[in-house]
Write a protein that holds these residues in place. Structure first.
Motif, short mmCIF file in Angstrom:
data_model
loop_
_atom_site.label_atom_id
_atom_site.label_comp_id
_atom_site.label_asym_id
_atom_site.label_seq_id
_atom_site.Cartn_x
_atom_site.Cartn_y
_atom_site.Cartn_z
N GLY A 1 -10.34 -12.75 -6.23
CA GLY A 1 -9.53 -13.98 -6.20
C GLY A 1 -9.44 -14.60 -4.81
N PRO A 2 -9.41 -15.95 -4.73
CA PRO A 2 -9.38 -16.61 -3.41
C PRO A 2 -8.14 -16.31 -2.59
N LEU A 3 -7.06 -15.82 -3.21
CA LEU A 3 -5.88 -15.49 -2.41
C LEU A 3 -5.95 -14.07 -1.86
N ARG B 1 -3.16 -32.44 6.40
CA ARG B 1 -3.28 -32.34 4.94
C ARG B 1 -2.75 -30.98 4.44
N VAL B 2 -2.95 -29.94 5.25
CA VAL B 2 -2.38 -28.63 4.87
C VAL B 2 -0.86 -28.74 4.82
N LYS B 3 -0.30 -29.38 5.85
CA LYS B 3 1.16 -29.51 5.93
C LYS B 3 1.71 -30.39 4.82
N PHE C 1 -3.62 -28.44 0.38
CA PHE C 1 -4.28 -27.15 0.23
C PHE C 1 -3.77 -26.23 1.33
N ARG C 2 -4.17 -24.96 1.26
CA ARG C 2 -3.71 -23.99 2.27
C ARG C 2 -4.75 -23.79 3.34
N LEU C 3 -4.28 -23.36 4.48
CA LEU C 3 -5.21 -23.00 5.55
C LEU C 3 -5.69 -21.59 5.24
N MET C 4 -6.93 -21.47 4.81
CA MET C 4 -7.42 -20.16 4.37
C MET C 4 -7.54 -19.23 5.59
N GLY C 5 -7.25 -17.94 5.35
CA GLY C 5 -7.29 -16.99 6.46
C GLY C 5 -6.00 -16.99 7.27
N PHE C 6 -5.01 -17.71 6.79
CA PHE C 6 -3.70 -17.73 7.45
C PHE C 6 -2.64 -17.25 6.47
N GLY C 7 -1.64 -16.55 7.01
CA GLY C 7 -0.52 -16.13 6.20
C GLY C 7 -0.80 -14.79 5.54
N HIS C 8 0.25 -14.07 5.27
CA HIS C 8 0.12 -12.78 4.60
C HIS C 8 1.45 -12.40 4.00
N ARG C 9 1.41 -11.76 2.84
CA ARG C 9 2.67 -11.35 2.20
C ARG C 9 3.43 -10.36 3.07
N VAL C 10 2.75 -9.45 3.73
CA VAL C 10 3.51 -8.43 4.48
C VAL C 10 3.56 -8.65 6.00
N LYS D 1 7.35 -21.81 11.97
CA LYS D 1 8.56 -21.61 11.17
C LYS D 1 8.32 -20.63 10.02
N ARG D 2 7.14 -20.73 9.42
CA ARG D 2 6.83 -19.88 8.27
C ARG D 2 6.18 -18.56 8.69
N LYS D 3 6.06 -18.35 9.98
CA LYS D 3 5.43 -17.13 10.53
C LYS D 3 4.03 -16.92 9.94
N PRO E 1 -3.12 -15.81 11.78
CA PRO E 1 -4.43 -15.49 11.19
C PRO E 1 -4.39 -14.09 10.57
N ASN E 2 -5.01 -13.95 9.40
CA ASN E 2 -5.11 -12.64 8.79
C ASN E 2 -6.54 -12.11 8.94
N VAL E 3 -6.80 -10.95 8.35
CA VAL E 3 -8.09 -10.26 8.53
C VAL E 3 -9.28 -11.15 8.18
N LEU F 1 -18.50 -7.59 0.55
CA LEU F 1 -18.40 -6.84 1.81
C LEU F 1 -16.98 -6.29 2.02
N PHE F 2 -16.03 -6.90 1.40
CA PHE F 2 -14.64 -6.41 1.43
C PHE F 2 -14.52 -5.23 0.45
N ALA F 3 -15.16 -5.36 -0.70
CA ALA F 3 -15.02 -4.34 -1.76
C ALA F 3 -15.66 -3.01 -1.37
N1 CMC Z 1 -1.54 -22.43 4.61
C1 CMC Z 1 -0.48 -23.27 4.53
N2 CMC Z 1 0.74 -22.90 4.13
C2 CMC Z 1 0.91 -21.61 3.77
C3 CMC Z 1 -0.15 -20.67 3.82
C4 CMC Z 1 -1.40 -21.13 4.28
N3 CMC Z 1 -2.45 -20.29 4.36
N4 CMC Z 1 0.30 -19.47 3.41
C5 CMC Z 1 1.59 -19.65 3.11
N5 CMC Z 1 1.95 -20.94 3.32
C6 CMC Z 1 3.30 -21.52 3.18
C7 CMC Z 1 3.62 -21.75 1.72
O1 CMC Z 1 3.25 -23.05 1.31
C8 CMC Z 1 5.11 -21.54 1.73
O2 CMC Z 1 5.71 -22.70 2.26
P1 CMC Z 1 7.10 -23.26 1.65
O3 CMC Z 1 8.11 -22.21 1.98
O4 CMC Z 1 7.31 -24.55 2.35
O5 CMC Z 1 6.88 -23.41 0.18
C9 CMC Z 1 5.33 -20.43 2.72
O6 CMC Z 1 4.22 -20.54 3.63
C10 CMC Z 1 5.36 -19.05 2.11
O7 CMC Z 1 4.18 -18.88 1.34
P2 CMC Z 1 4.08 -17.98 0.04
O8 CMC Z 1 3.00 -18.52 -0.85
O9 CMC Z 1 5.44 -17.83 -0.57
O10 CMC Z 1 3.65 -16.61 0.66
P3 CMC Z 1 3.00 -15.41 -0.12
O11 CMC Z 1 3.46 -14.18 0.54
O12 CMC Z 1 3.25 -15.49 -1.60
O13 CMC Z 1 1.43 -15.64 0.10
C11 CMC Z 1 -0.79 -15.46 0.84
C12 CMC Z 1 0.62 -14.85 0.89
C13 CMC Z 1 -1.74 -14.56 1.63
C14 CMC Z 1 -1.27 -15.50 -0.64
C15 CMC Z 1 -0.73 -16.88 1.44
O14 CMC Z 1 -0.32 -16.82 2.78
C16 CMC Z 1 -2.06 -17.62 1.31
O15 CMC Z 1 -2.32 -18.24 0.27
N6 CMC Z 1 -2.94 -17.56 2.37
C17 CMC Z 1 -4.25 -18.16 2.29
C18 CMC Z 1 -5.17 -17.21 1.57
C19 CMC Z 1 -5.58 -16.05 2.43
O16 CMC Z 1 -5.92 -16.19 3.60
N7 CMC Z 1 -5.55 -14.84 1.82
C20 CMC Z 1 -6.00 -13.63 2.48
C21 CMC Z 1 -4.91 -12.63 2.65
S1 CMC Z 1 -5.42 -11.32 3.77
C22 CMC Z 1 -6.55 -10.41 2.86
C23 CMC Z 1 -5.86 -9.54 1.89
O17 CMC Z 1 -5.26 -8.54 2.30
O18 CMC Z 1 -5.95 -9.87 0.69
#
Ligand code: CMC
Length: 436
Positions: A264-266, A293-295, A299-308, A354-356, A359-361, A382-384
């Motif tokens: 999956g892309p997430l 446009r991300v803001k 769409f999301r900035l891919m490679g940014f953000g992480h649940r943990v 603000k949203r902390k 860049p992720n892996v 390559l991840f699998a």
């Molecule tokens: N770009 C823009 N905004 C973002 C992003 C992003 N990449 N990630 C999170 N946000 C915003 C989101 O819109 C939300 O904003 P608001 O509070 O205004 O609604 C806030 O940050 C919290 O996001 P969330 O979706 O509740 O966070 P989550 O923990 O459910 O999602 C994530 C984690 C990794 C799915 C998400 O950060 C994301 O979609 N990132 C892009 C995809 C990506 O790079 N994934 C690889 C993860 S690392 C490899 C792995 O271990 O799988």
């Protein structure tokens, strides 16, 4: 200190003491909180497991606020500097670093399971020329399982280790075969003289040379990338692995499900999406508009953000460093400049701060893989490959955990009850069901 939580149910005025262990309460302890004897009892509602521990584990530790990742207690940067991927796979599965002779046996066992049954090539040959390699990889895992009926004997330790050798050994082979099928080249067979990573490069890229000689810098970079991707505790695909395998499904089929989750892309598909994104941005000048446009939520900035991680993903830092070693050999990928500038702008922007969001892996791994000549759609594969050791370690831990049973979440049912059955002739298409 009294390690309990006292809960007052304001519906009844009754009080309950719930034990706290490891900073956690057992959800099942809430079941005794009832309005009357017929009441089912209180549940917790936690879609996406935002605050629910589904297992006890001793494999991987993450402190998302501090940006710490450890396998069996050893920091990831130490492992990336000092170990090889196979040594780390041993650590994840055995719980300790191997001695020299243990590593030798482990490597021998894995090296001598790299071949796949010739019949499986016919399954591979059946795929369309432009099939996505991750789709082929998932299917091949399921197909491989049919060759090993003994894989169902999951509580037999000897059989379990055999499947572990087989899976870690064969995932590079099916990954490389999927790639070769896709580009219409004859399969390159495993070479047992090479390292795990060197052999993978051989199966991917060997052409007319009699013996493939992997570049040691690229071999090492691949080992580092594999180490960083080997495990990440209860992520989406590992949760899928545990959940499927909790039905006592064999590890090949369970891993096909885990790999599907990773696609999956997430999750593991994000590195592919990062490269597509960087290509779409195309030039440093286009970054501000892209961020806008991300803001705006387009769409999301891919490679940014992480649940943990609410901090820089420690894996991203190590990868960023490894990228420069690879570029010494391959020449710099022009996308690196776009990535660096994108990171710089995003890390200063209030939206991301603000949203902390850091860049992720996946932010830099794709650029390295591309420089090493891996096509973009091979990235999730390559991840699998290295995540296989993590999935298997988590699988084995689950099977030995007396607390675990078949995974079966509860639901909050909000739909209709005891509704009347309307005969076909009387249905007018207007019946509305309650929405959850
Ligand atoms: N770009 C823009 N905004 C973002 C992003 C992003 N990449 N990630 C999170 N946000 C915003 C989101 O819109 C939300 O904003 P608001 O509070 O205004 O609604 C806030 O940050 C919290 O996001 P969330 O979706 O509740 O966070 P989550 O923990 O459910 O999602 C994530 C984690 C990794 C799915 C998400 O950060 C994301 O979609 N990132 C892009 C995809 C990506 O790079 N994934 C690889 C993860 S690392 C490899 C792995 O271990 O799988």
């Amino acid at each position: 200190m009294n390690n309990t939580l006292t809960i007052t149910d304001n519906r009844t005025g009754k009080q309950y003491d719930v034990p706290i262990e490891n900073e956690t309460i057992r959800a099942l302890d809430l079941r005794k909180i009832k309005v009357n004897d017929d009441d089912f009892g209180l549940m917790t509602y936690d879609p996406a497991f935002m605050n629910t521990a589904s297992c006890k584990s001793r494999i991987t530790f993450i402190d998302g606020d501090k940006g710490i990742l450890e396998y069996r207690g050893i920091p990831i940067d130490v492992l990336a500097e000092k170990s090889t991927y196979l040594e780390v796979a041993y650590l994840l599965l055995h719980g300790k670093l191997p001695t020299e002779s243990e590593l030798k046996d482990w490597t021998w066992n894995i090296t001598h399971h790299t071949f796949i049954n010739e019949s499986i090539k016919q399954v591979m040959d059946g795929f369309h020329y432009n099939a996505h390699p991750m789709g082929m990889f998932i299917a091949m895992l399921g197909a491989l399982g049919t060759f090993y009926p003994d894989a169902k004997d999951i509580f037999n330790q000897e059989s379990r280790w055999k499947q572990i050798y087989r899976l870690i050994a064969k995932v590079p082979t099916i990954a490389a075969f999927a790639y070769r099928h896709r580009i219409g080249m004859q399969y390159s067979y495993p070479d047992n003289d090479l390292s795990y990573e060197g052999n993978f490069l051989n199966m991917m890229f060997k052409t007319t040379e009699l013996k493939y000689k992997p570049d040691p810098v690229l071999e090492r970079a691949l080992s580092i990338l594999f180490i960083l991707h080997a495990d990440h505790e209860q992520n989406c695909s590992t949760n899928a692995m545990r959940s499927i395998a909790s039905a006592q499904t064999d590890p090949f089929s369970s891993m096909a499900g885990a790999a599907a989750a990773l696609y999956g892309p997430l999750h593991g598909g994000a590195n592919e999406m990062v490269l597509r994104m960087l290509n779409e941005i195309g030039s440093i000048n286009n970054i501000p508009e892209y961020i806008k446009r991300v803001k705006a939520g387009e769409f999301r900035l891919m490679g940014f953000g992480h649940r943990v991680y609410n901090n820089y993903d420690p894996r991203a830092q190590i990868i960023k460093k490894a990228a420069y070693d690879v570029f010494e050999v391959t020449g710099k990928d022009p996308l690196l400049d776009i990535a660096l500038e994108l990171e710089r702008i995003a890390l200063e922007d209030e939206y991301f701060v603000k949203r902390k969001l850091y860049p992720n892996v996946d932010f830099y791994s794709g650029i390295i893989y591309q420089a090493m000549r891996f096509p973009v759609d091979m990235f999730p594969v390559l991840f699998a490959i290295p995540r296989t050791s993590g999935w298997l370690a988590q699988w084995s831990e689950m099977l030995d955990d007396p607390d675990q049973k078949i995974a079966r979440p509860r639901q909050i049912y909000l739909g209709a009850r005891t509704a009347s059955y309307t005969p076909m002739s009387a249905r007018n298409g207007k019946t509305e069901f309650a929405k959850a």
